[in-house]
Design an enzyme around this catalytic site. Sequence first.
Site, mmCIF file in Angstrom:
data_model
loop_
_atom_site.group_PDB
_atom_site.id
_atom_site.type_symbol
_atom_site.label_atom_id
_atom_site.label_comp_id
_atom_site.label_asym_id
_atom_site.label_seq_id
_atom_site.Cartn_x
_atom_site.Cartn_y
_atom_site.Cartn_z
ATOM 1 C CD GLU A 87 -7.247 5.485 -4.516
ATOM 2 O OE1 GLU A 87 -8.138 6.259 -4.093
ATOM 3 O OE2 GLU A 87 -6.551 4.779 -3.759
ATOM 4 C CG ASP A 108 -2.945 7.026 -3.340
ATOM 5 O OD1 ASP A 108 -4.055 6.495 -3.429
ATOM 6 O OD2 ASP A 108 -2.123 6.750 -2.447
ATOM 7 C CG HIS A 126 -1.886 1.079 1.327
ATOM 8 N ND1 HIS A 126 -2.011 1.896 2.434
ATOM 9 C CD2 HIS A 126 -2.829 1.502 0.449
ATOM 10 C CE1 HIS A 126 -2.991 2.753 2.245
ATOM 11 N NE2 HIS A 126 -3.497 2.547 1.053
ATOM 12 C CG HIS A 137 -3.481 9.231 0.289
ATOM 13 N ND1 HIS A 137 -4.197 9.945 1.248
ATOM 14 C CD2 HIS A 137 -4.230 8.145 0.015
ATOM 15 C CE1 HIS A 137 -5.311 9.303 1.527
ATOM 16 N NE2 HIS A 137 -5.367 8.209 0.797
ATOM 17 C CD GLU A 196 -2.752 2.155 -3.284
ATOM 18 O OE1 GLU A 196 -3.775 2.872 -3.390
ATOM 19 O OE2 GLU A 196 -1.812 2.434 -2.506
#
Length: 289
Positions: free
Chosen positions: A150, A69, A40, A82, A67
């Site tokens: 994301e 952002d 993450h 993020h 992962e």
Amino acid sequence: MHARSVTASITALLGAAALLFPMSPAGAADTSGTPVVVAHRGGSGYAPENTLAAVDRAAALGIEWVENDVQRTKDGTLVVVHDDDLRRTTDAEEVFPGRSPWKVKDFTAAEIARLDAGSWFSPSFRGTRVPTLEQFVRRVERHGQKLLLEIKNPELYPGIERDTLKVLANEGWLDRQHVGDRLVVQSFSAASVRTVHELKPAVRTGLLGKPPVGDLPGYAAFADQINPSYASLTSGYVAAVQSFRGPHGSPLEVLTWTVNDAAAARRVAGYGVDGIISNVPDVVRDAVG
């Protein structure tokens, strides 16, 4: 533990779905059925989140999936961060004291490149920078890793889906190998996920959150994954999601977040999830085998 009962409405829906969409093994899990583990924001339990150092840490731990952002600067550069403001993970307030509320969209890429994105985490990471999306995917590629990307706050950045796909294309991430099993684009925004699918149907996509079971057929038209918080998860819901097939013909997958202890990892693995997203991916990997 597996739930012993499911509501009548879900049971009926599952029965109908089983006739229409026969089950097959989930694509994200390995051949033994063990869920994949996703780092993450990189190895964010051990390095500043969403930085190249976090990618390196995940690679050092042997974690295949990372992962991140993605948001957009004032001058149109995609950066990996993020929050929609820069205060928590950079020294933006000190470097630009008159620029409250320090929103990502109000700063140029050159200004963000000046910020220290590591000292908040540990003095040993002082001088770490906010990477651009290009820099991030190049580091992931260097390690031979896979990317769960994301699109963050797409309502703030009209057209960010097209911009993201353009960067991925320029970096060679939209070829058959990458879109086959090395890339998933996700968002909390169903509209954003749908846009990605319409712009590039070959790319696998994920919808973050836990939509009602009755809405799953609609989402299955453009999303390959439904990715909820682990705190809200049940074995019945996982089974409901996996009973539908997504736009690429495979059963919908469930990747759950953010699991940071062994007991929770074993619990959600018992639910049959396809993947587990964690700040400490080595802890989860060791817990689920």
